[in-house]
Design an enzyme around this catalytic site. Structure first.
Site, mmCIF file in Angstrom:
data_model
loop_
_atom_site.group_PDB
_atom_site.id
_atom_site.type_symbol
_atom_site.label_atom_id
_atom_site.label_comp_id
_atom_site.label_asym_id
_atom_site.label_seq_id
_atom_site.Cartn_x
_atom_site.Cartn_y
_atom_site.Cartn_z
ATOM 1 N N ASP A 150 209.189 113.016 101.518
ATOM 2 C CA ASP A 150 208.374 111.921 100.989
ATOM 3 C C ASP A 150 209.083 111.213 99.834
ATOM 4 O OD1 ASP A 150 206.105 110.334 100.920
ATOM 5 O OD2 ASP A 150 204.704 112.015 100.863
ATOM 6 N N ASP A 205 200.429 104.666 104.258
ATOM 7 C CA ASP A 205 199.669 105.625 105.065
ATOM 8 C C ASP A 205 198.670 104.965 106.010
ATOM 9 O OD1 ASP A 205 201.116 107.402 103.668
ATOM 10 O OD2 ASP A 205 199.433 108.316 102.600
HETATM 11 C C1 GLA Z 1 202.236 110.305 101.145
HETATM 12 C C2 GLA Z 1 202.645 110.269 102.609
HETATM 13 C C3 GLA Z 1 201.538 110.883 103.447
HETATM 14 C C4 GLA Z 1 201.277 112.314 102.983
HETATM 15 C C5 GLA Z 1 200.944 112.327 101.500
HETATM 16 C C6 GLA Z 1 200.877 113.744 100.936
HETATM 17 O O1 GLA Z 1 201.154 109.462 100.909
HETATM 18 O O2 GLA Z 1 202.926 108.967 103.034
HETATM 19 O O3 GLA Z 1 201.881 110.869 104.820
HETATM 20 O O4 GLA Z 1 202.396 113.104 103.228
HETATM 21 O O5 GLA Z 1 201.915 111.625 100.738
HETATM 22 O O6 GLA Z 1 200.603 113.782 99.573
#
Ligand code: GLA
Length: 406
Positions: A150, A205
């Site tokens: 990430d 997301d």
């Molecule tokens: C980010 C990523 C998500 C998830 C969250 C976890 O937002 O894009 O897919 O992994 O972190 O905290």
């Protein structure tokens, strides 16, 4: 002579320290398939959930349909030990990660884990910044097969360098670990990550809605299915994807609250876009409709097609977009995505159309070639492209056809 000797000594001296690292080949010749904990469980992860999910993946038939990775997202972490090696949260994972990997492997599946290129993960757990080589070594020792990496808390870091560092660390650790990059498309990874990762996220997301934008406090948004589909239209990202390096449209929300038609549209488009198919629902409790969508063999075959080409948007009729995905052996998939809430009846005269790929050399001229048409949701044969085809795409739904040369 003296100079040559010096140069030679220099080369000999430096050579053993100069390792050219590569990502592991052959891990994602087709888009990765599996499950990830985040969309449904967020930080609520533990070893019982992961084991039960692995069991359900086998028992439900998802494994047979091609799903392979069971991926733990954020929040599995404990502290680093006195030598800097990351440990699991002992309450959530009392048997340890190695034992969990052994369990998942005993089911014929693979285990994935999550970290972050910054100092902390998005949920505030220890990130890999400064510990990349140790973390990779630890994952390899545990028997991990997939790393989602990430991009939170990375202020001041350059994405390309940060992701290359972890790629090199994984290479050094020596275990083939699929490297899934999650920097949300911020730094246009499609332009530079072909040799770095096996897939890269192209968006922020996902949110379980068809076309909404969900605004969080703090000024960031999560995105509905069509928002993600459209997000990089101007950058024409399909030209950068292919076997071993995929555009990742995010983990799926099938079974997480949308209508069946919306779930179908979501899954069908992820298949057309050659996105990783990572389920994000509770596999222990899913209804048959969700399972039927997730395990539709022929739609999965479109996603997993060996040609490895992403669909392009050919045309839009009112609210319905026509998408075309070249497939191996001269076949193609054609999807009709209805974005409106109204049903849309279409009379499609194939012979009036020529599908010319805007980035690659695929071209389908229905005046010259006849194809048999199959509806992949109903498995019904629809005749051939020599005749107009009349069909209805319900509101917020998608029709997907496979065309095979006669
Ligand atoms: C980010 C990523 C998500 C998830 C969250 C976890 O937002 O894009 O897919 O992994 O972190 O905290």
């Amino acid at each position: 002579m003296m100079r040559t000797t010096l140069i030679l000594c220099g080369i000999l001296f430096l050579a053993p320290f100069h390792v050219i690292a590569q990502k592991f080949d052959g891990l994602a010749e087709t888009p990765p398939m599996g499950w990830n904990s985040w969309n449904e469980f967020a930080c609520d992860v533990d070893e019982d959930l992961i084991k039960a999910t692995a069991d359900a993946m086998v028992e439900s038939g998802m494994k047979d349909a091609g799903y392979e990775y069971v991926n733990i997202d954020d929040c599995w972490h404990g502290e680093r030990d006195e030598n800097g090696f990351i440990q699991v949260d002992p309450e959530k994972f009392p048997s340890g990660m190695k034992a969990l990997a052994d369990y998942v492997h005993s089911k014929g599946l693979k285990l994935g884990i999550y970290s972050d290129a910054g100092w902390e993960t998005c949920a505030g757990y220890p990130g890999s910044r400064g510990y990349e080589f140790q973390d990779a070594q630890q994952y390899a020792a545990w028997g991990i097969d997939y790393l989602k990496y990430d991009w939170c808390n990375t202020e001041g870091l350059a994405a390309e360098g940060a992701y290359m560092t972890m790629r090199d660390a994984l290479a050094k650790a020596g275990r083939p670990i699929l490297f899934s990059m999650c920097e949300w498309g911020t730094d246009a990874p499609w332009e530079w990550a072909q040799d770095v990762g096996h897939a890269w996220r192209i968006s922020g997301d996902i949110y379980p809605c068809f076309d909404c934008e969900y605004r969080h406090e703090g000024g960031w948004s999560s995105w509905g299915v069509t928002k993600i589909i459209d997000m990089r239209a101007d950058q024409e990202i399909r030209q950068y994807a292919g076997p071993g390096h995929w555009n990742d449209y995010d983990m799926m929300e099938v079974g997480n609250g949308m209508t069946i038609g919306e779930d179908r549209a979501h899954f069908g488009m992820w298949a057309m876009l050659a996105s990783p198919l990572i389920a994000g629902n509770d596999l222990r409790n899913m209804n048959t409709q969700t399972l039927d969508i997730l395990t539709n063999e022929e739609v999965i075959a479109v996603n997993q097609d060996a040609e490895g080409v992403e669909a392009w948007k050919y045309q839009v009729y009112d609210s319905t977009g026509v998408w075309v995905k070249p497939l191996a052996d001269g076949d193609l998939a054609v999807a009709f995505l209805n974005r409106s809430r109204e049903d849309h009846t279409i009379n499609f005269t194939w012979t009036n159309h020529v599908f010319n790929d805007p980035h690659f050399n695929y071209s389908y001229n229905f005046k010259n070639s006849e194809y048999e048409i199959k509806d992949l949701w109903t498995a019904k044969k629809m005749g051939t492209t020599s005749k107009p085809m009349k069909f209805t795409v319900p509101g917020h739904d998608l029709k997907i056809y496979r065309l095979s040369g006669k």
